[in-house]
Design a protein around this motif. Structure first.
Motif, PDB file in Angstrom:
ATOM      1  N   SER A   1     -54.394  -5.755   5.317  1.00 53.21           N
ATOM      2  CA  SER A   1     -53.348  -4.772   5.605  1.00 53.21           C
ATOM      3  C   SER A   1     -52.975  -4.039   4.325  1.00 53.21           C
ATOM      4  CB  SER A   1     -52.113  -5.472   6.184  1.00 53.21           C
ATOM      5  OG  SER A   1     -51.022  -4.586   6.255  1.00 53.21           O
TER       6      SER A   1
ATOM      7  N   PHE B   1     -55.449 -12.920  11.340  1.00 52.30           N
ATOM      8  CA  PHE B   1     -54.578 -12.415  12.399  1.00 52.30           C
ATOM      9  C   PHE B   1     -53.556 -13.482  12.776  1.00 52.30           C
ATOM     10  CE2 PHE B   1     -58.483  -9.953  12.922  1.00 52.30           C
ATOM     11  CZ  PHE B   1     -57.989  -8.662  13.048  1.00 52.30           C
TER      12      PHE B   1
ATOM     13  N   ASP C   1     -50.925  -8.755  15.410  1.00 50.86           N
ATOM     14  CA  ASP C   1     -51.642  -7.762  14.611  1.00 50.86           C
ATOM     15  C   ASP C   1     -51.676  -8.187  13.148  1.00 50.86           C
ATOM     16  OD1 ASP C   1     -52.688  -4.886  14.331  1.00 50.86           O
ATOM     17  OD2 ASP C   1     -51.012  -4.929  12.924  1.00 50.86           O
ATOM     18  N   ASN C   2     -52.756  -7.865  12.463  1.00 46.42           N
ATOM     19  CA  ASN C   2     -52.870  -8.255  11.051  1.00 46.42           C
ATOM     20  C   ASN C   2     -51.769  -7.631  10.198  1.00 46.42           C
ATOM     21  OD1 ASN C   2     -54.191  -5.690  11.501  1.00 46.42           O
ATOM     22  ND2 ASN C   2     -55.086  -5.849   9.459  1.00 46.42           N
TER      23      ASN C   2
ATOM     24  N   HIS D   1     -60.898 -11.009   8.615  1.00 49.76           N
ATOM     25  CA  HIS D   1     -59.483 -10.665   8.676  1.00 49.76           C
ATOM     26  C   HIS D   1     -58.660 -11.847   9.185  1.00 49.76           C
ATOM     27  CE1 HIS D   1     -60.053  -6.002   8.842  1.00 49.76           C
ATOM     28  NE2 HIS D   1     -60.945  -6.594   8.065  1.00 49.76           N
TER      29      HIS D   1
ATOM     30  N   THR E   1     -55.292 -10.444   5.398  1.00 47.19           N
ATOM     31  CA  THR E   1     -55.029  -9.622   6.586  1.00 47.19           C
ATOM     32  C   THR E   1     -55.687  -8.246   6.487  1.00 47.19           C
ATOM     33  OG1 THR E   1     -52.980  -8.697   5.671  1.00 47.19           O
ATOM     34  CG2 THR E   1     -52.793 -10.739   6.963  1.00 47.19           C
TER      35      THR E   1
END
Length: 442
Positions: free
Chosen positions: A214, A158, A167-168, A156, A212
Motif C-alpha cells: 500500500s 491482506f 483490503d490491503n 501482498h 501490503t
C-alpha cells in the motif's frame, strides 16, 4: 474445529458479560477488529457474533449496577450530531437502499462507541481496551510480517475477507493506527518478556505494512514513525524499530515492491492515481451541487451521478479519501462535524499531556494521550488516500481521547485530601463518588 472453538469461547464469555458488561465490550472489540469468524470455514463465518455480543452487552449494562449515564463532552455531543446528520442525509440519499444499509452499520458502531464512553471509566479498563486493540490487530501485524519475511516480500498481505480491513490498503491503515498502542503497552509493561514481545510485534507490524504494497500505507508508516519518535519516551527502542523496518524496505523487499513505491513520485500519472483524483473531483462536484446534504452514503454507486458530476470518461469507484468521501456523502456540514471530531480528539489529548507532563505518577496518562495522538495521525494520514471515513477503530480512539481527558478533569477537580495514592506507580483512588483507579501492570 475452528468454528466450534470460536462458538464455545464466545458462548462461554456470555455469563461473564452478563456479570460485567465491560467484558462484553472487550469481546465486541475483539470480534470487530480481529474478525476471528473470517478465519473459520463453516457455520461461524456467517453467524452474527458481533450483533450477539453487542445485544448481550447492552442487556447486561441495562440491568447492571454500572452507571448508565453518558459522560457528555464536546466529543459525545459531536458524535450524536454526526450520527443524526448522517441519518438526515440518508433520507435524501441518491442511492437510498444502499445508504440506509450503510447508515445502520454506522449507527451500530456508534452505539457501541457510546457504550465505550459509559463503561471505560478508569485506567484499568482503558488499559485492557488498548490491549484488546493490540491483540486483535497486532495478530495480523505479526502474521503479516512473518508472511512477508518468509515469502521474500513477493506476495501482498491482506486482512480477513469480507471485513473492514480486508483490503490491503485498509489493513495498512489499521496496522499503522495500532503501532502507537503497542508502544504505549511496551512503556507500561512491568515484565521484560512482554516488553520484548511488543518490540518484536512493532517490528513485524511495520514489515507487514510494507508487505501490503500500500503506497498510502507507506506514507502513513513514515509519518507514524516520525510521530512516534517525537512523542514517545525512551526513543532508542523506537529508533531501533524504525531502522530495522527501513533496512527491510531498502534491502529486503523485491524490485516489484520498489517499482510500485516509486510511482509515488508521479502518482497522478498512474491508473490508480488518476482514478483516485477522478473520485475526488466527483465528490467535490457532488458537494458543490448538493452542499447541504451531499449525496448520502455510497453516493459513488450512482452511475447517473457519475455521468452528471464526474470527469469525462471517469471510471466509477469508491471515493478514496476519508475527507472527500464525507464531503461528497454528507455535504459540507457533515465534513465540518467530521473534522471537528478529529480536532477535538487531538485537543483532548493535548490537554492531558499538558496537565500530566510533570507528574511522575501520571506518566501512563501522558503516554496514552501521546499515543492516541499518533494513532489519530495514522488515521488522518493514511485516510487521505482511503475510503475509511467510518472505520470503527477511529471512533473508538476518539472515545478514548474523550474518556482520558474527562478522567484527568475529574481527578484535577478532587480536593487533595481525597486522593489516596497506592503502592504501585500511577495508582490512585478517589474517595466519594469518583471512580477508583488501580495501577495496571502487565
Amino acid at each position: 474445529m475452528r468454528d466450534i472453538a470460536l462458538a464455545l469461547f464466545i458462548f462461554g464469555m456470555i455469563p461473564y458479560t452478563l456479570m460485567r458488561p465491560y467484558v462484553g465490550l472487550l469481546v465486541w472489540s475483539w470480534l470487530g477488529y480481529m474478525n476471528p469468524n473470517r478465519l473459520c470455514y463453516g457455520f461461524a463465518i456467517s453467524f452474527p457474533w458481533v450483533e450477539l455480543v453487542a445485544i448481550v452487552t447492552l442487556l447486561s449494562l441495562l440491568f447492571s449496577k454500572e452507571s448508565k449515564k453518558i459522560p457528555w463532552s464536546t466529543t459525545s455531543v459531536l458524535l450524536v450530531m454526526f450520527l443524526l446528520w448522517t441519518g438526515l442525509t440518508t433520507f435524501f440519499a441518491v442511492v437510498p437502499n444502499s445508504a440506509w444499509e450503510k447508515w445502520l452499520e454506522f449507527a451500530k458502531i456508534l452505539v457501541m462507541v457510546f457504550v465505550t464512553l459509559v463503561l471505560i471509566n478508569n485506567r484499568e479498563r482503558m488499559h485492557w481496551l488498548v490491549w484488546m486493540i493490540v491483540v486483535s490487530l497486532g495478530f495480523y501485524g505479526v502474521k503479516g510480517g512473518l508472511f512477508t519475511i518468509l515469502h521474500g516480500g513477493g506476495n501482498h498481505v491482506f486482512g480477513p475477507p469480507a471485513s473492514f480491513i480486508a483490503d490491503n490498503n485498509a489493513l495498512a491503515l489499521a496496522l499503522c493506527m495500532t503501532l502507537p498502542f503497542m508502544r504505549y503497552l511496551q512503556l507500561h509493561s512491568s515484565r521484560k518478556l512482554v516488553r520484548t514481545g511488543l518490540g518484536f510485534g512493532m517490528l513485524l507490524t511495520g514489515i507487514a505494512v510494507l508487505g501490503t504494497y500500500s503506497r498510502g500505507g507507506l506514507i502513513a508508516l513514515v509519518i507514524v514513525a516520525g510521530a512516534l519518535f517525537l512523542k514517545s519516551r525512551g526513543r532508542l527502542a523506537v529508533v531501533l524499530v524504525i531502522v530495522a523496518v527501513g533496512f527491510t524496505a531498502y534491502h529486503f523487499m523485491p524490485a516489484q515492491w520498489t517499482d510500485r513505491m516509486d510511482t509515488l513520485h508521479h502518482a497522478g500519472q498512474t491508473d490508480s492515481g488518476e482514478t483516485r483524483i477522478q473520485s475526488y473531483e466527483f465528490a467535490a462536484s457532488v458537494a458543490a451541487h448538493r452542499p447541504l446534504l451531499g449525496g448520502g452514503f455510497n453516493v459513488y454507486q450512482s452511475a447517473s451521478l457519475w455521468r452528471s458530476y464526474g470527469p469525462e470518461d471517469a471510471i466509477p469507484r469508491a471515493i478514496h479519501s476519508i475527507y472527500f468521501r464525507v464531503m461528497g456523502e454528507q455535504g459540507f456540514p457533515g465534513l465540518v462535524l467530521f473534522l471537528m471530531l478529529l480536532f477535538v480528539s487531538w485537543r483532548n489529548c493535548s490537554r492531558v499531556r499538558k496537565r500530566t507532563r510533570d507528574i511522575p505518577d501520571m506518566k501512563w496518562a501522558f503516554d496514552l494521550a501521546s499515543m492516541l495522538q499518533v494513532s489519530l495521525v495514522a488515521f488522518m494520514a493514511a485516510g487521505a488516500f482511503l475510503p475509511m471515513s467510518y472505520f470503527d477503530l477511529a471512533y473508538q480512539v476518539m472515545a478514548l481521547c474523550a474518556i482520558l481527558e474527562l478522567h484527568m478533569r475529574q481527578r484535577a477537580s478532587q480536593p487533595a485530601r481525597e486522593l489516596h495514592y497506592g503502592s504501585s506507580p500511577g495508582a490512585f483512588a478517589v474517595s466519594g463518588n469518583a471512580q477508583s483507579v488501580a495501577g495496571v501492570t502487565t
